[in-house]
Scaffold this motif. Sequence first.
Motif, PDB file in Angstrom:
ATOM      1  N   MET A  83      22.520  39.317  11.994  1.00  3.83           N
ATOM      2  CA  MET A  83      21.165  39.809  12.092  1.00  3.83           C
ATOM      3  C   MET A  83      20.226  38.626  12.290  1.00  3.83           C
ATOM      4  O   MET A  83      20.338  37.628  11.604  1.00  3.83           O
ATOM      5  CB  MET A  83      20.799  40.583  10.830  1.00  3.83           C
ATOM      6  N   LYS A  84      19.325  38.792  13.245  1.00  2.00           N
ATOM      7  CA  LYS A  84      18.283  37.792  13.440  1.00  2.00           C
ATOM      8  C   LYS A  84      17.300  37.907  12.275  1.00  2.00           C
ATOM      9  O   LYS A  84      17.155  38.986  11.681  1.00  2.00           O
ATOM     10  CB  LYS A  84      17.546  38.062  14.748  1.00  2.00           C
ATOM     11  N   PRO A  85      16.579  36.839  11.949  1.00  6.32           N
ATOM     12  CA  PRO A  85      15.591  36.926  10.869  1.00  6.32           C
ATOM     13  C   PRO A  85      14.525  37.975  11.186  1.00  6.32           C
ATOM     14  O   PRO A  85      14.047  38.060  12.316  1.00  6.32           O
ATOM     15  CB  PRO A  85      14.973  35.526  10.825  1.00  6.32           C
ATOM     16  N   VAL A  86      14.187  38.765  10.192  1.00  8.36           N
ATOM     17  CA  VAL A  86      13.131  39.772  10.341  1.00  8.36           C
ATOM     18  C   VAL A  86      11.831  39.134   9.856  1.00  8.36           C
ATOM     19  O   VAL A  86      11.732  38.719   8.702  1.00  8.36           O
ATOM     20  CB  VAL A  86      13.443  41.040   9.515  1.00  8.36           C
ATOM     21  N   PRO A  87      10.831  39.026  10.722  1.00  8.06           N
ATOM     22  CA  PRO A  87       9.594  38.371  10.308  1.00  8.06           C
ATOM     23  C   PRO A  87       8.818  39.203   9.283  1.00  8.06           C
ATOM     24  O   PRO A  87       8.864  40.441   9.301  1.00  8.06           O
ATOM     25  CB  PRO A  87       8.798  38.241  11.615  1.00  8.06           C
ATOM     26  N   VAL A  88       8.131  38.501   8.402  1.00 11.58           N
ATOM     27  CA  VAL A  88       7.250  39.180   7.449  1.00 11.58           C
ATOM     28  C   VAL A  88       6.223  39.972   8.251  1.00 11.58           C
ATOM     29  O   VAL A  88       5.670  39.479   9.232  1.00 11.58           O
ATOM     30  CB  VAL A  88       6.540  38.149   6.536  1.00 11.58           C
ATOM     31  N   GLY A  89       6.011  41.206   7.861  1.00 12.65           N
ATOM     32  CA  GLY A  89       5.033  42.043   8.548  1.00 12.65           C
ATOM     33  C   GLY A  89       5.624  42.899   9.658  1.00 12.65           C
ATOM     34  O   GLY A  89       4.885  43.621  10.328  1.00 12.65           O
ATOM     35  N   ALA A  90       6.954  42.818   9.856  1.00 13.66           N
ATOM     36  CA  ALA A  90       7.582  43.685  10.862  1.00 13.66           C
ATOM     37  C   ALA A  90       7.263  45.138  10.508  1.00 13.66           C
ATOM     38  O   ALA A  90       7.266  45.522   9.342  1.00 13.66           O
ATOM     39  CB  ALA A  90       9.090  43.462  10.893  1.00 13.66           C
ATOM     40  N   LYS A  91       6.968  45.940  11.510  1.00 19.73           N
ATOM     41  CA  LYS A  91       6.569  47.327  11.272  1.00 19.73           C
ATOM     42  C   LYS A  91       7.444  48.282  12.058  1.00 19.73           C
ATOM     43  O   LYS A  91       7.905  47.968  13.147  1.00 19.73           O
ATOM     44  CB  LYS A  91       5.111  47.540  11.675  1.00 19.73           C
ATOM     45  N   GLY A  92       7.652  49.433  11.469  1.00 20.24           N
ATOM     46  CA  GLY A  92       8.377  50.498  12.145  1.00 20.24           C
ATOM     47  C   GLY A  92       7.631  51.798  11.967  1.00 20.24           C
ATOM     48  O   GLY A  92       6.916  51.976  10.985  1.00 20.24           O
ATOM     49  N   GLU A  93       7.787  52.681  12.905  1.00 20.98           N
ATOM     50  CA  GLU A  93       7.124  53.982  12.842  1.00 20.98           C
ATOM     51  C   GLU A  93       8.145  55.092  12.985  1.00 20.98           C
ATOM     52  O   GLU A  93       9.194  54.905  13.599  1.00 20.98           O
ATOM     53  CB  GLU A  93       6.087  54.119  13.954  1.00 20.98           C
ATOM     54  N   PHE A  94       7.806  56.233  12.430  1.00 23.90           N
ATOM     55  CA  PHE A  94       8.611  57.436  12.596  1.00 23.90           C
ATOM     56  C   PHE A  94       7.665  58.611  12.467  1.00 23.90           C
ATOM     57  O   PHE A  94       6.849  58.666  11.549  1.00 23.90           O
ATOM     58  CB  PHE A  94       9.704  57.527  11.523  1.00 23.90           C
ATOM     59  N   ALA A  95       7.729  59.520  13.398  1.00 26.76           N
ATOM     60  CA  ALA A  95       6.876  60.710  13.360  1.00 26.76           C
ATOM     61  C   ALA A  95       7.749  61.951  13.468  1.00 26.76           C
ATOM     62  O   ALA A  95       8.744  61.964  14.197  1.00 26.76           O
ATOM     63  CB  ALA A  95       5.875  60.679  14.515  1.00 26.76           C
ATOM     64  N   GLN A  96       7.383  62.963  12.711  1.00 26.85           N
ATOM     65  CA  GLN A  96       8.126  64.213  12.737  1.00 26.85           C
ATOM     66  C   GLN A  96       7.172  65.333  12.351  1.00 26.85           C
ATOM     67  O   GLN A  96       6.355  65.180  11.434  1.00 26.85           O
ATOM     68  CB  GLN A  96       9.290  64.163  11.749  1.00 26.85           C
ATOM     69  N   THR A  97       7.274  66.455  13.018  1.00 25.21           N
ATOM     70  CA  THR A  97       6.504  67.626  12.644  1.00 25.21           C
ATOM     71  C   THR A  97       7.198  68.285  11.458  1.00 25.21           C
ATOM     72  O   THR A  97       8.404  68.519  11.495  1.00 25.21           O
ATOM     73  CB  THR A  97       6.418  68.623  13.818  1.00 25.21           C
ATOM     74  N   VAL A  98       6.438  68.525  10.393  1.00 26.65           N
ATOM     75  CA  VAL A  98       7.012  69.145   9.199  1.00 26.65           C
ATOM     76  C   VAL A  98       7.314  70.607   9.496  1.00 26.65           C
ATOM     77  O   VAL A  98       6.463  71.350   9.970  1.00 26.65           O
ATOM     78  CB  VAL A  98       6.062  69.009   7.992  1.00 26.65           C
ATOM     79  N   GLU A  99       8.559  70.978   9.222  1.00 23.83           N
ATOM     80  CA  GLU A  99       9.020  72.344   9.434  1.00 23.83           C
ATOM     81  C   GLU A  99       9.399  72.950   8.080  1.00 23.83           C
ATOM     82  O   GLU A  99       9.487  72.248   7.073  1.00 23.83           O
ATOM     83  CB  GLU A  99      10.231  72.346  10.370  1.00 23.83           C
ATOM     84  N   THR A 100       9.645  74.228   8.071  1.00 22.96           N
ATOM     85  CA  THR A 100      10.021  74.927   6.837  1.00 22.96           C
ATOM     86  C   THR A 100      11.190  74.242   6.148  1.00 22.96           C
ATOM     87  O   THR A 100      11.204  74.099   4.922  1.00 22.96           O
ATOM     88  CB  THR A 100      10.375  76.401   7.144  1.00 22.96           C
ATOM     89  N   ARG A 101      12.157  73.759   6.908  1.00 27.09           N
ATOM     90  CA  ARG A 101      13.340  73.131   6.311  1.00 27.09           C
ATOM     91  C   ARG A 101      13.018  71.846   5.552  1.00 27.09           C
ATOM     92  O   ARG A 101      13.825  71.360   4.779  1.00 27.09           O
ATOM     93  CB  ARG A 101      14.403  72.863   7.380  1.00 27.09           C
ATOM     94  N   HIS A 102      11.831  71.287   5.741  1.00 23.98           N
ATOM     95  CA  HIS A 102      11.422  70.056   5.073  1.00 23.98           C
ATOM     96  C   HIS A 102      10.689  70.312   3.750  1.00 23.98           C
ATOM     97  O   HIS A 102      10.290  69.374   3.071  1.00 23.98           O
ATOM     98  CB  HIS A 102      10.492  69.239   5.985  1.00 23.98           C
ATOM     99  N   LEU A 103      10.487  71.572   3.396  1.00 22.71           N
ATOM    100  CA  LEU A 103       9.671  71.901   2.232  1.00 22.71           C
ATOM    101  C   LEU A 103      10.478  71.907   0.939  1.00 22.71           C
ATOM    102  O   LEU A 103      11.654  72.254   0.914  1.00 22.71           O
ATOM    103  CB  LEU A 103       9.022  73.267   2.428  1.00 22.71           C
ATOM    104  N   ALA A 104       9.808  71.539  -0.156  1.00 22.30           N
ATOM    105  CA  ALA A 104      10.439  71.565  -1.477  1.00 22.30           C
ATOM    106  C   ALA A 104      10.918  72.966  -1.820  1.00 22.30           C
ATOM    107  O   ALA A 104      11.967  73.135  -2.449  1.00 22.30           O
ATOM    108  CB  ALA A 104       9.451  71.056  -2.531  1.00 22.30           C
ATOM    109  N   SER A 105      10.189  73.976  -1.393  1.00 18.77           N
ATOM    110  CA  SER A 105      10.557  75.359  -1.694  1.00 18.77           C
ATOM    111  C   SER A 105      11.884  75.761  -1.056  1.00 18.77           C
ATOM    112  O   SER A 105      12.519  76.725  -1.485  1.00 18.77           O
ATOM    113  CB  SER A 105       9.446  76.319  -1.253  1.00 18.77           C
ATOM    114  N   GLU A 106      12.329  75.025  -0.050  1.00 22.65           N
ATOM    115  CA  GLU A 106      13.632  75.288   0.552  1.00 22.65           C
ATOM    116  C   GLU A 106      14.763  74.780  -0.344  1.00 22.65           C
ATOM    117  O   GLU A 106      15.888  75.249  -0.254  1.00 22.65           O
ATOM    118  CB  GLU A 106      13.730  74.641   1.934  1.00 22.65           C
TER     119      GLU A 106
END
Length: 70
Positions: free
Chosen positions: A1-24
């Motif tokens: 693995m190459k060194p990961v610089p301080v402050g490296a950022k990652g993103e992830f986006a997802q539309t919340v669906e019924t299957r993502h709910l605590a009530s499920e």
Amino acid sequence: MKPVPVGAKGEFAQTVETRHLASELDSSLAAVLSTPTMIAMMEQAAINAIKPFLEAGESSVGMTIEVSHT
């Protein structure tokens, strides 16, 4: 693995669906985003942050997480 610089950022986006709910997970819980789902989304963002620094065949494993979901 190459060194990961301080402050490296990652993103992830997802539309919340019924299957993502605590009530499920348990019908007595509120119909809100479940904590396990939130943590999985955080993990995906972290993976996306380090992907550019991984060599072929490398991956990552988390060790600890401290989170408050209020």
